[in-house]
Design a protein around this motif. Structure first.
Motif, PDB file in Angstrom:
ATOM      1  N   ARG A   1       0.850  -1.195   0.000  1.00 43.20           N
ATOM      2  CA  ARG A   1       0.000   0.000   0.000  1.00 43.20           C
ATOM      3  C   ARG A   1       0.880   1.236   0.000  1.00 43.20           C
ATOM      4  O   ARG A   1       1.714   1.430   0.892  1.00 43.20           O
ATOM      5  CB  ARG A   1      -0.927  -0.004   1.220  1.00 43.20           C
ATOM      6  CG  ARG A   1      -2.101  -0.950   1.079  1.00 43.20           C
ATOM      7  CD  ARG A   1      -2.961  -0.957   2.308  1.00 43.20           C
ATOM      8  NE  ARG A   1      -3.360   0.398   2.727  1.00 43.20           N
ATOM      9  CZ  ARG A   1      -4.040   0.646   3.845  1.00 43.20           C
ATOM     10  NH1 ARG A   1      -4.392  -0.350   4.638  1.00 43.20           N
ATOM     11  NH2 ARG A   1      -4.371   1.882   4.171  1.00 43.20           N
ATOM     12  N   ASP A   2       0.664   2.095  -0.982  1.00 42.88           N
ATOM     13  CA  ASP A   2       1.494   3.284  -1.104  1.00 42.88           C
ATOM     14  C   ASP A   2       1.288   4.253   0.054  1.00 42.88           C
ATOM     15  O   ASP A   2       2.231   4.956   0.456  1.00 42.88           O
ATOM     16  CB  ASP A   2       1.205   3.984  -2.439  1.00 42.88           C
ATOM     17  CG  ASP A   2       1.781   3.218  -3.622  1.00 42.88           C
ATOM     18  OD1 ASP A   2       2.835   2.588  -3.447  1.00 42.88           O
ATOM     19  OD2 ASP A   2       1.188   3.251  -4.706  1.00 42.88           O
ATOM     20  N   ASP A   3       0.077   4.317   0.634  1.00 41.37           N
ATOM     21  CA  ASP A   3      -0.144   5.244   1.745  1.00 41.37           C
ATOM     22  C   ASP A   3       0.684   4.854   2.967  1.00 41.37           C
ATOM     23  O   ASP A   3       1.297   5.705   3.624  1.00 41.37           O
ATOM     24  CB  ASP A   3      -1.631   5.322   2.099  1.00 41.37           C
ATOM     25  CG  ASP A   3      -2.240   3.973   2.440  1.00 41.37           C
ATOM     26  OD1 ASP A   3      -1.672   2.923   2.039  1.00 41.37           O
ATOM     27  OD2 ASP A   3      -3.305   3.939   3.106  1.00 41.37           O
ATOM     28  N   ILE A   4       0.754   3.530   3.247  1.00 44.03           N
ATOM     29  CA  ILE A   4       1.555   3.070   4.379  1.00 44.03           C
ATOM     30  C   ILE A   4       3.037   3.254   4.091  1.00 44.03           C
ATOM     31  O   ILE A   4       3.806   3.718   4.943  1.00 44.03           O
ATOM     32  CB  ILE A   4       1.241   1.592   4.695  1.00 44.03           C
ATOM     33  CG1 ILE A   4      -0.182   1.463   5.261  1.00 44.03           C
ATOM     34  CG2 ILE A   4       2.253   1.021   5.684  1.00 44.03           C
ATOM     35  CD1 ILE A   4      -0.599   0.043   5.569  1.00 44.03           C
ATOM     36  N   THR A   5       3.460   2.916   2.878  1.00 40.59           N
ATOM     37  CA  THR A   5       4.873   3.033   2.520  1.00 40.59           C
ATOM     38  C   THR A   5       5.347   4.473   2.634  1.00 40.59           C
ATOM     39  O   THR A   5       6.433   4.753   3.167  1.00 40.59           O
ATOM     40  CB  THR A   5       5.101   2.511   1.093  1.00 40.59           C
ATOM     41  OG1 THR A   5       4.564   1.197   0.977  1.00 40.59           O
ATOM     42  CG2 THR A   5       6.586   2.473   0.763  1.00 40.59           C
ATOM     43  N   ARG A   6       4.551   5.415   2.150  1.00 36.32           N
ATOM     44  CA  ARG A   6       4.925   6.825   2.225  1.00 36.32           C
ATOM     45  C   ARG A   6       5.022   7.302   3.681  1.00 36.32           C
ATOM     46  O   ARG A   6       5.943   8.048   4.046  1.00 36.32           O
ATOM     47  CB  ARG A   6       3.893   7.674   1.480  1.00 36.32           C
ATOM     48  CG  ARG A   6       4.033   7.646  -0.036  1.00 36.32           C
ATOM     49  CD  ARG A   6       2.903   8.412  -0.701  1.00 36.32           C
ATOM     50  NE  ARG A   6       3.173   8.625  -2.120  1.00 36.32           N
ATOM     51  CZ  ARG A   6       3.856   9.645  -2.618  1.00 36.32           C
ATOM     52  NH1 ARG A   6       4.352  10.562  -1.792  1.00 36.32           N
ATOM     53  NH2 ARG A   6       4.062   9.775  -3.911  1.00 36.32           N
ATOM     54  N   ALA A   7       4.099   6.857   4.506  1.00 40.87           N
ATOM     55  CA  ALA A   7       4.107   7.271   5.912  1.00 40.87           C
ATOM     56  C   ALA A   7       5.328   6.716   6.643  1.00 40.87           C
ATOM     57  O   ALA A   7       5.939   7.410   7.468  1.00 40.87           O
ATOM     58  CB  ALA A   7       2.824   6.811   6.601  1.00 40.87           C
TER      59      ALA A   7
ATOM     60  N   TYR B   1       9.208   6.952  -5.349  1.00 41.59           N
ATOM     61  CA  TYR B   1       8.378   8.143  -5.402  1.00 41.59           C
ATOM     62  C   TYR B   1       9.264   9.341  -5.740  1.00 41.59           C
ATOM     63  O   TYR B   1      10.215   9.641  -5.005  1.00 41.59           O
ATOM     64  CB  TYR B   1       7.679   8.374  -4.058  1.00 41.59           C
ATOM     65  CG  TYR B   1       6.891   7.178  -3.565  1.00 41.59           C
ATOM     66  CD1 TYR B   1       5.782   6.724  -4.264  1.00 41.59           C
ATOM     67  CD2 TYR B   1       7.276   6.494  -2.412  1.00 41.59           C
ATOM     68  CE1 TYR B   1       5.061   5.627  -3.815  1.00 41.59           C
ATOM     69  CE2 TYR B   1       6.560   5.395  -1.958  1.00 41.59           C
ATOM     70  CZ  TYR B   1       5.454   4.963  -2.662  1.00 41.59           C
ATOM     71  OH  TYR B   1       4.750   3.870  -2.221  1.00 41.59           O
TER      72      TYR B   1
ATOM     73  N   GLN C   1      -3.769  -0.273  -4.924  1.00 36.71           N
ATOM     74  CA  GLN C   1      -2.844  -0.094  -3.811  1.00 36.71           C
ATOM     75  C   GLN C   1      -1.382  -0.148  -4.231  1.00 36.71           C
ATOM     76  O   GLN C   1      -0.509   0.065  -3.403  1.00 36.71           O
ATOM     77  CB  GLN C   1      -3.109  -1.177  -2.752  1.00 36.71           C
ATOM     78  CG  GLN C   1      -4.497  -1.086  -2.134  1.00 36.71           C
ATOM     79  CD  GLN C   1      -4.747  -2.205  -1.139  1.00 36.71           C
ATOM     80  OE1 GLN C   1      -4.093  -3.236  -1.160  1.00 36.71           O
ATOM     81  NE2 GLN C   1      -5.698  -1.996  -0.254  1.00 36.71           N
TER      82      GLN C   1
END
Length: 346
Positions: free
Chosen positions: A131-137, A153, A193
């Motif tokens: 999941r990109d949202d978790i990875t970015r966080a 990214y 995702q």
């Protein structure tokens, strides 16, 4: 059991020399001395006290390998052939450098970060970020050196190893098109995702566009495991379609999905590739063992692990390093799961 001082005394060298031999800092130690010390270490079965060393040096020599718990129904994090092979290679490469790995599963940002902070990790490698949202966080909040495999990214400062995934999707579809296939489906574990899956799909679409074609929505399975929770269901769906209204070929973003499709179609009494051609991705062991053996997009998983460890070691040695990215090429391995139907179409 002998102590470090006792080994040094028996070898006739300093404690620092013995420590250098143990920790592979041997550039200033003669080969003869290395051999003598190594023999005494083996003789006394000496094991260095890593906990004491960590307190003194403020280094744990532990690297977290972060694996998302992307499939709650799986009995093991490492059942996925790609994840298992990649993690095993990372462990071997780190062990050769005097590091140990701690395998950590996570579902949330908090779980991924807590593991690193509570265990005083020297660094971390994230494998199969789903999941990109978790990875970015995690990228934003990580307090130790971190390398992420299979994500990049442009707007982030990060260390990353990726493959040319757009090319992978492109060459898979182009191969089928060149062999006369125009009704081509696509199967992936989760499009929304994953930017990597999106890249493979974009390459797939580019190849179709070059032949004047567009993806057929009915043959696009972007959440394959939820669409077909049982492997045999794809075969049941396939035979239920009119012969001229179903795909003649499938591009899969994982070998595991490709293998499931092959087996489910065969389970309906049909033959692969005569009834359906299938292309996988990764060139994992199942791709070679299934019959017919899979045509698949190959990426060099060993090189991917080597690059990841190299980037991590560089970052540990020099915390000022900012963004670096290594991109691996991909190619197509030709096997028996794809049929040439050009003559049939003439």
């Amino acid at each position: 059991m002998a102590t470090l001082k006792q080994i040094a005394a028996e070898a006739g060298v300093s404690v620092m020399t013995v420590s250098n031999v143990i920790h592979n800092n041997r550039s200033k130690v003669s080969p003869a001395t290395v051999e003598k010390v190594q023999q005494l270490i083996e003789k006394y079965h000496y094991v260095p006290n890593m906990a004491a060393r960590s307190l003194i040096a403020k280094e744990s020599h532990i690297i977290a390998v972060l694996l998302p718990l992307w499939n709650k129904n799986s009995s093991s994090l490492l059942l996925d052939p790609y994840a298992g092979q990649l993690t095993g290679l990372i462990e071997t490469l780190l062990r050769e450098r005097g590091y140990y790995i701690m395998l950590c599963s996570f579902e949330t940002v908090e779980q991924a970060l807590t593991t690193q902070q509570n265990w005083q990790m020297d660094g971390a490698v994230m494998v199969l970020p789903h999941r990109d949202d978790i990875t970015r966080a995690v990228l934003d909040q990580a307090t130790t050196p971190l390398v992420i495999i299979d994500r990049w990214y442009e707007d982030k400062t990060m260390l990353s190893v990726t493959a040319d995934d757009r090319k992978g999707g492109y060459i898979a579809a182009r191969h089928l098109l060149q062999l006369g296939h125009s009704r081509i489906g696509f199967a992936s574990p989760g499009m929304a995702q994953s930017s990597i899956i999106q890249d493979r799909y974009q390459g797939f679409c580019q190849a179709l566009m070059e032949y004047g074609l567009a993806p057929e929505k009915a043959w696009m399975f972007f959440d394959y495991h939820n669409t077909f929770p049982e492997a045999a269901d794809y075969g049941a769906w396939f035979v239920a379609q009119p012969v001229d209204g179903r795909p003649t070929a499938m591009v899969c973003t994982e070998d595991s999905i490709a293998v499931e499709i092959v087996k489910s179609v065969q389970g309906q009494g049909l033959r692969v590739p005569e009834a359906l051609s299938v292309v996988g991705y990764d060139d994992s062991m199942p791709a070679r063992l299934i019959s017919p053996a899979l045509t698949t997009v190959r990426q060099d998983i060993r090189q991917k692990a080597e690059y990841a460890v190299e980037l991590l070691m560089d970052k540990i040695a020099d915390p000022e390093i900012e963004s670096r990215r290594r991109i691996l090429d991909v190619d197509l391995v030709y096997r028996e799961s794809v049929a040439d139907i050009r003559e049939k179409n003439e």
